[in-house]
Design a protein around this motif. Sequence first.
Motif, short mmCIF file in Angstrom:
data_model
loop_
_atom_site.label_atom_id
_atom_site.label_comp_id
_atom_site.label_asym_id
_atom_site.label_seq_id
_atom_site.Cartn_x
_atom_site.Cartn_y
_atom_site.Cartn_z
N SER A 52 0.84 -1.20 0.00
CA SER A 52 0.00 0.00 0.00
C SER A 52 0.87 1.25 0.00
O SER A 52 2.06 1.21 0.38
CB SER A 52 -0.90 0.01 1.24
N ALA A 53 0.30 2.36 -0.41
CA ALA A 53 1.06 3.61 -0.50
C ALA A 53 1.62 4.01 0.86
O ALA A 53 2.78 4.43 0.99
CB ALA A 53 0.17 4.72 -1.07
N GLY A 54 0.80 3.86 1.91
CA GLY A 54 1.24 4.24 3.24
C GLY A 54 2.40 3.40 3.74
O GLY A 54 3.34 3.90 4.36
N ASN A 55 2.34 2.08 3.47
CA ASN A 55 3.41 1.19 3.94
C ASN A 55 4.69 1.40 3.14
O ASN A 55 5.80 1.35 3.69
CB ASN A 55 2.96 -0.27 3.85
N LEU A 56 4.55 1.62 1.84
CA LEU A 56 5.73 1.91 1.02
C LEU A 56 6.38 3.22 1.47
O LEU A 56 7.61 3.35 1.43
CB LEU A 56 5.34 1.98 -0.46
N LEU A 57 5.55 4.18 1.90
CA LEU A 57 6.09 5.43 2.43
C LEU A 57 6.87 5.17 3.71
O LEU A 57 7.94 5.76 3.93
CB LEU A 57 4.95 6.42 2.70
N ALA A 58 6.37 4.28 4.57
CA ALA A 58 7.07 3.93 5.81
C ALA A 58 8.42 3.27 5.50
O ALA A 58 9.44 3.58 6.13
CB ALA A 58 6.21 3.00 6.66
N ILE A 59 8.43 2.37 4.51
CA ILE A 59 9.69 1.72 4.11
C ILE A 59 10.66 2.75 3.55
O ILE A 59 11.85 2.75 3.86
CB ILE A 59 9.40 0.61 3.07
N GLY A 60 10.13 3.66 2.72
CA GLY A 60 10.97 4.71 2.16
C GLY A 60 11.54 5.63 3.23
O GLY A 60 12.68 6.08 3.14
N THR A 61 10.73 5.91 4.27
CA THR A 61 11.21 6.76 5.36
C THR A 61 12.34 6.08 6.12
O THR A 61 13.32 6.73 6.50
CB THR A 61 10.05 7.09 6.32
N GLN A 62 12.21 4.77 6.36
CA GLN A 62 13.30 4.05 7.00
C GLN A 62 14.57 4.09 6.15
O GLN A 62 15.68 4.20 6.68
CB GLN A 62 12.89 2.60 7.29
N LEU A 63 14.40 3.99 4.82
CA LEU A 63 15.57 4.11 3.94
C LEU A 63 16.23 5.47 4.11
O LEU A 63 17.48 5.56 4.16
CB LEU A 63 15.15 3.90 2.49
N LEU A 64 15.43 6.52 4.22
CA LEU A 64 15.98 7.86 4.39
C LEU A 64 16.71 8.01 5.72
O LEU A 64 17.57 8.88 5.88
CB LEU A 64 14.86 8.91 4.30
N ILE A 65 16.38 7.16 6.69
CA ILE A 65 17.05 7.20 8.00
C ILE A 65 18.36 6.41 7.96
O ILE A 65 19.40 6.89 8.42
CB ILE A 65 16.12 6.66 9.10
N VAL A 66 18.32 5.19 7.41
CA VAL A 66 19.51 4.32 7.47
C VAL A 66 20.51 4.63 6.36
O VAL A 66 21.72 4.40 6.54
CB VAL A 66 19.10 2.83 7.41
N PRO A 68 21.71 7.59 5.02
CA PRO A 68 22.77 8.52 5.40
C PRO A 68 23.73 7.94 6.43
O PRO A 68 24.92 8.24 6.42
CB PRO A 68 22.01 9.73 5.97
N VAL A 69 23.22 7.10 7.33
CA VAL A 69 24.07 6.48 8.36
C VAL A 69 25.10 5.56 7.69
O VAL A 69 26.28 5.57 8.03
CB VAL A 69 23.22 5.70 9.37
N ALA A 70 24.64 4.75 6.73
CA ALA A 70 25.53 3.83 6.03
C ALA A 70 26.59 4.58 5.24
O ALA A 70 27.78 4.21 5.24
CB ALA A 70 24.73 2.91 5.11
N VAL A 71 26.18 5.65 4.56
CA VAL A 71 27.13 6.44 3.76
C VAL A 71 28.13 7.15 4.67
O VAL A 71 29.33 7.18 4.39
CB VAL A 71 26.37 7.44 2.87
N LEU A 72 27.63 7.73 5.76
CA LEU A 72 28.51 8.43 6.70
C LEU A 72 29.49 7.44 7.34
O LEU A 72 30.67 7.76 7.54
CB LEU A 72 27.67 9.12 7.77
N ALA A 73 29.01 6.23 7.63
CA ALA A 73 29.89 5.21 8.20
C ALA A 73 31.01 4.86 7.23
O ALA A 73 32.17 4.69 7.62
CB ALA A 73 29.08 3.96 8.56
#
Length: 419
Positions: A52-66, A68-73
Amino acid sequence: MMEKTKQPLMQEDWAIVMLGGALIALALSGLIIPVPAYSWNNGTELTTSVFSAGNLLAIGTQLLIVFPVAVLAAWLTGKPVKTTIPVFIVVFVITQLALVLAGNKVMKDLNLEAVIFSLALGLIIGNCFKLPEWFREVLNAELYVKIGLVLLGCSVIFSDVMKAGGLGLVQALVVVLSVWYFAFWLCRKLKVDDDLTMMISSAVSICGVSAAIATSGAIKGDSKKLSYVISMVLVTAVPMMIFMPVIANYFNFPEQVTGAWLGGSIDTSGAVVASGSLVGEEALKISTIVKFSQNVLLGLAAFAISVYWTYSKSPAAGKQEKPTLGVIWQRFPKFILGFMGASLLFSFMVTPETNAAVKNGLKSLQGLWFALAFTSIGLETRFADLFRNNSRKPLWAFLIAQLFNVLITLVIAYLLFGR
């Protein structure tokens, strides 16, 4: 697409403490971490819920969180950033596929964890296709697991551990000490090499993958050997979490005894929860507390191993020299400080209301980091390398030690919880 590895700006473990701490700080400061839904029973639920659009948005938001952390690491630890970006996206997509597969009702009824699918998909892709060297070079499984372990500290609450009257901690101490020594002795008898001996002993006795990672950090172990031990832990966890509840029900073990047995024997926290839930609410509660008790010992065990390794391994071949506190500190896995700090923070400083508000989001991120790590382990592991570099002796040592662990833990569980 090769990019030259740069001099690290920060030691990896310190980068992990900083980045894991930053995620916790963001959650406590009000960042809403979404918790995507992956459960589905049929094609209709898959499309209307998971996709669903809402769940895909939640997955995308988690991607936006992790992301930058992976790249910064990667930047902080000297990994190539330009190649890390596309590789991490690929790993994330494969991991999401694993999470969706694990969310199917049939797979849930079989108690198959998402990390098993992550590892399996990674192994299939990594062994069926020849991945370019630049791709394999930036896979960062150990770093992802360690960030997940820092977040795991948020759920290790000392008051929860002590609710069992300290019996869970007593069992954890007795089991860890007895099983670790037996596994160590057995590996020595079978002439398993030193790195594998330490990682196998810790993985069987303490808390599986987490302990293997911590031990590898303490002894600066070989990553391929670590992958080998992790694979053994995950493969044996599946039959254990299925058959141990069946055995307990067949022999009518009391629920408290069963819970203590499961929590002390099964190596992964998710498998403990899954197996405990098959028995009953009381078994689930006790198994979780016992497993948490073992997790509490993780930091102390890593420190003890780092001290032992420093004393037993001399820099000069054939010579024994007394190590300084500086050498011990250099070998100590610093990311354990993040784990312990998070546990102390949530045990004594974070209010129950705040904990309730952030725990689901942080737990979801913790699971995501673990899944990303196991996808990476699968992608970078080639069976040919494992069989070439490791004999059957480590496998036999692990299996025999695991059997000893199951038996001695059952005896101790009866003595402590069978009243």
